[in-house]
Motif scaffolding. Structure first.
Motif, PDB file in Angstrom:
ATOM      1  N   GLY A 181       0.811  -0.642   0.464  1.00  0.00           N
ATOM      2  CA  GLY A 181       0.166  -0.088   0.164  1.00  0.00           C
ATOM      3  C   GLY A 181       0.801   1.370   0.159  1.00  0.00           C
ATOM      4  N   ILE A 182       2.014   1.097   0.569  1.00  0.00           N
ATOM      5  CA  ILE A 182       3.056   2.352   0.333  1.00  0.00           C
ATOM      6  C   ILE A 182       3.359   2.310  -0.913  1.00  0.00           C
ATOM      7  CG2 ILE A 182       5.190   3.296   1.193  1.00  0.00           C
ATOM      8  CD1 ILE A 182       4.136   1.543   3.842  1.00  0.00           C
ATOM      9  N   GLU A 183       4.095   1.338  -1.145  1.00  0.00           N
ATOM     10  CA  GLU A 183       4.567   1.780  -1.884  1.00  0.00           C
ATOM     11  C   GLU A 183       3.586   2.228  -3.416  1.00  0.00           C
ATOM     12  OE1 GLU A 183       5.872  -2.329  -3.483  1.00  0.00           O
ATOM     13  OE2 GLU A 183       7.900  -1.866  -2.250  1.00  0.00           O
ATOM     14  N   ALA A 184       1.971   1.701  -3.802  1.00  0.00           N
ATOM     15  CA  ALA A 184       1.177   2.247  -3.995  1.00  0.00           C
ATOM     16  C   ALA A 184       1.044   3.443  -4.451  1.00  0.00           C
ATOM     17  CB  ALA A 184      -0.184   1.106  -3.936  1.00  0.00           C
ATOM     18  N   GLY A 185       1.114   4.166  -2.690  1.00  0.00           N
ATOM     19  CA  GLY A 185       0.692   5.542  -2.695  1.00  0.00           C
ATOM     20  C   GLY A 185      -0.137   6.296  -2.015  1.00  0.00           C
ATOM     21  N   ALA A 186      -0.186   5.410  -0.743  1.00  0.00           N
ATOM     22  CA  ALA A 186      -1.143   6.146   0.285  1.00  0.00           C
ATOM     23  C   ALA A 186      -0.740   6.985   1.354  1.00  0.00           C
ATOM     24  CB  ALA A 186      -1.781   4.873   1.405  1.00  0.00           C
ATOM     25  N   ASP A 187      -1.121   7.836   0.978  1.00  0.00           N
ATOM     26  CA  ASP A 187      -1.053   9.429   1.673  1.00  0.00           C
ATOM     27  C   ASP A 187      -0.987   9.082   3.642  1.00  0.00           C
ATOM     28  OD1 ASP A 187      -0.717  10.777  -0.563  1.00  0.00           O
ATOM     29  OD2 ASP A 187      -3.021  11.225  -0.225  1.00  0.00           O
ATOM     30  N   PHE A 188      -1.446   8.515   4.278  1.00  0.00           N
ATOM     31  CA  PHE A 188      -1.532   7.891   6.175  1.00  0.00           C
ATOM     32  C   PHE A 188      -1.459   6.647   6.109  1.00  0.00           C
ATOM     33  CE2 PHE A 188      -3.952  12.084   5.447  1.00  0.00           C
ATOM     34  CZ  PHE A 188      -3.626  12.262   6.497  1.00  0.00           C
ATOM     35  N   VAL A 189      -1.065   6.207   7.020  1.00  0.00           N
ATOM     36  CA  VAL A 189      -0.804   5.239   8.164  1.00  0.00           C
ATOM     37  C   VAL A 189      -2.096   5.008   9.028  1.00  0.00           C
ATOM     38  CG1 VAL A 189       0.431   2.688   8.353  1.00  0.00           C
ATOM     39  CG2 VAL A 189       0.904   4.293   6.123  1.00  0.00           C
TER      40      VAL A 189
END
Length: 525
Positions: free
Chosen positions: A400-408
């Motif tokens: 998800g991070i690599e896909a470009g999620a703005d938040f975790v």
């Protein structure tokens, strides 16, 4: 011939000596005459050359005859000198003739040598000249080729300069940096601290249920410049009402706001379950079972589209936990028990949401899908080691991070093997900074799970939880048990130096970078 060279000496020795001196004088005169002859030769070079060319054969014959005659004379002289050495007297006319002939021959030889040398020099000069001309031509060809190549390269570079500027990202980065710097430059510390909170409209205004944004909302936003507001189904009556409420809230705020909602699809869909006519999205477990990642993307695109139309810009979705939905407290909110399948689904749903201009949020790091207990009710502790989590739990979050999620979103689950203090992940520097930031490389906004859950409120005050979360590396605090208490405690921690203002600024820069990106994207549409 002997008579020419042998005359009896009828003079005394003294007279002979005088005669010899006279002869020497005569020789000098002869030399002078020869010099004059040399001058004549110099003046008449052309004539001599012609004579030499015409009479080469005759001269050679004459020299051969003369040489024979001279040799005979010298042989006779040698014999006469042996017999009558004292009576020898050279005939001056013959000697003069011999000398002149010898001089002529020497001159011929000299001129021949000079002619040969000049011819060699001329021939060498011609060869050298040809070589020089060849070298000059070669250099000119090389220069022309280099110039042609340089012109071609310059032309290609010119074409790149013309075609490429619009696709460069540097100008956008500069604009975004300027927006962030401008947003923070004149912001007072009180507003900076408030900007780290996302709260409900009720917590901000003090009303029981907020369904509109009026003067109370404006007054509260002036006093507390919060970073965002989160809405639930009780705040949503119909499409017109929620659209107006969100729009009015934005207009009354001095700072850009995150307007958030939990819209995962399936059972957790605040908007879709409110009665507003939107496309219903299946549960994540149903999409995961299909094995079709396109469905995950379409789910994210569908949700993001209707959220943006209503005025929302932050969706707390997708769920990136790995678990068997039958055993997990999360139920059908989980895509799969397979980490890789879940990762593929999560990445596609993130892309679908982000493509609409709405920010997505991965939850609940480091992964609570395996747990049967719920952090809403109290403490939840994972028995997994960090290495086990790396092989399973972390996989979908990394995707998800690599896909470009703005938040975790960081959960309140305790990872005893990963934190010797055995504190909730949302308050753990090991989990947030060491693992999420440094190991997984996430540079977006880290937000805590709701701080009003039992896993926090049973052990920490609102003030303690707020300060601990920021110290651990969180950027935003979601729904503290008591917003005003948490805000005051965090402000005091910065004022007394427990937390530096630079640390607050770091989080605000991440927050405003996401806000700025969305604003720029909206302006370009």
């Amino acid at each position: 011939m002997g008579k020419l060279f042998h005359r009896k000496n009828k003079y005394s020795d003294e007279e002979f000596e005088n005669e010899e001196f006279e002869d020497d004088d005569m020789d000098d005169e002869d030399i002078d005459e020869d010099d004059e002859s040399d001058d004549g030769f110099d003046d008449d070079d052309d004539e001599i050359d012609d004579r030499f060319e015409d009479d080469d054969d005759e001269i050679d014959d004459r020299f051969e005859d003369d040489d024979d005659e001279i040799d005979d004379r010298f042989e006779d002289d040698d014999e006469d000198e042996d017999e009558e050495e004292d009576d020898e007297e050279w005939e001056e006319d013959d000697r003069r003739t011999f000398r002149r002939r010898r001089r002529i021959r020497n001159q011929i030889i000299s001129y021949s040598i000079v002619f040969v040398i000049l011819a060699a020099i001329i021939a060498g000069g011609v060869a050298v000249g040809r070589n020089i001309m060849d070298m000059i031509k070669e250099k000119q060809a090389e220069a022309e080729q280099a110039q042609l190549q340089a012109e071609q390269e310059a032309e290609e570079a010119h074409e790149v300069v013309i075609d490429a500027p619009e696709i460069l990202e540097e100008p956008e980065d500069d604009i975004l940096g300027e927006l962030v710097a401008a947003s923070l430059s004149d912001m007072p510390l009180e507003d900076k601290v408030a900007g780290l909170f996302i709260v409900t409209p009720e917590a901000l205004t003090g009303v029981a249920t907020a369904t509109q944004a009026g003067e109370g909302t404006q007054t509260a936003l002036i006093e507390y410049g919060v970073g965002g507001l989160i809405y639930f189904d009780k705040n949503i009556l119909d499409k017109e009402q929620i659209t107006e409420m969100l729009s009015s809230t934005v207009s009354k705020s001095r700072y850009p706001l995150f307007l958030a909602v939990d819209e995962e699809g399936g059972s957790v869909s605040r908007v879709a379950q409110s009665g507003i006519d939107v496309i219903q999205v299946d549960s994540m477990s149903s999409i995961g079972e299909s094995g079709d990642t396109v469905q995950a993307y379409e789910a994210g695109l569908t949700i993001g589209t209707y959220l943006k139309e209503l005025g929302f810009n932050l969706d707390f979705a997708p769920v990136a936990d790995v678990a068997d939905s039958g055993e997990s407290a999360l139920g059908d909110r989980v895509f799969s028990s397979d980490a890789q399948v879940t990762g593929d689904m999560v990445a596609n749903m993130v892309e679908g949401i982000e493509d609409t201009g709405v920010s997505s949020c991965l939850k609940h790091f480091p992964g609570i899908g395996d747990e049967a207990e719920d952090t809403h009710d109290g403490k939840v502790e994972s028995s997994k080691t960090l290495d086990e989590m790396r092989e399973s739990n972390f996989v979908p979050f990394k995707s998800g991070i690599e896909a470009g999620a703005d938040f975790v979103m960081v959960s309140h689950m305790t990872v005893s093997s990963g934190d010797e203090n055995a504190i909730p992940s949302s308050l753990s520097k090991t989990i947030i900074t060491d693992i999420l930031r440094n190991e997984l490389g996430f540079q977006g906004v880290v937000i805590t799970d709701a701080l009003n859950m039992g896993a926090i409120t049973d052990y920490y005050t609102a003030a303690e939880a707020a300060v601990m979360a920021i110290e651990a590396g969180a950027d935003m605090l979601l729904m503290p048990e008591d917003f005003h208490t948490a805000y005051d405690a965090l402000l005091a921690a910065v004022q007394d130096g427990t937390i530096s203002e630079e640390r607050i600024n770091e989080s605000l820069e991440r927050i405003y970078r996401v806000k700025g990106e969305k604003k720029l994207a909206q302006q370009t549409q």
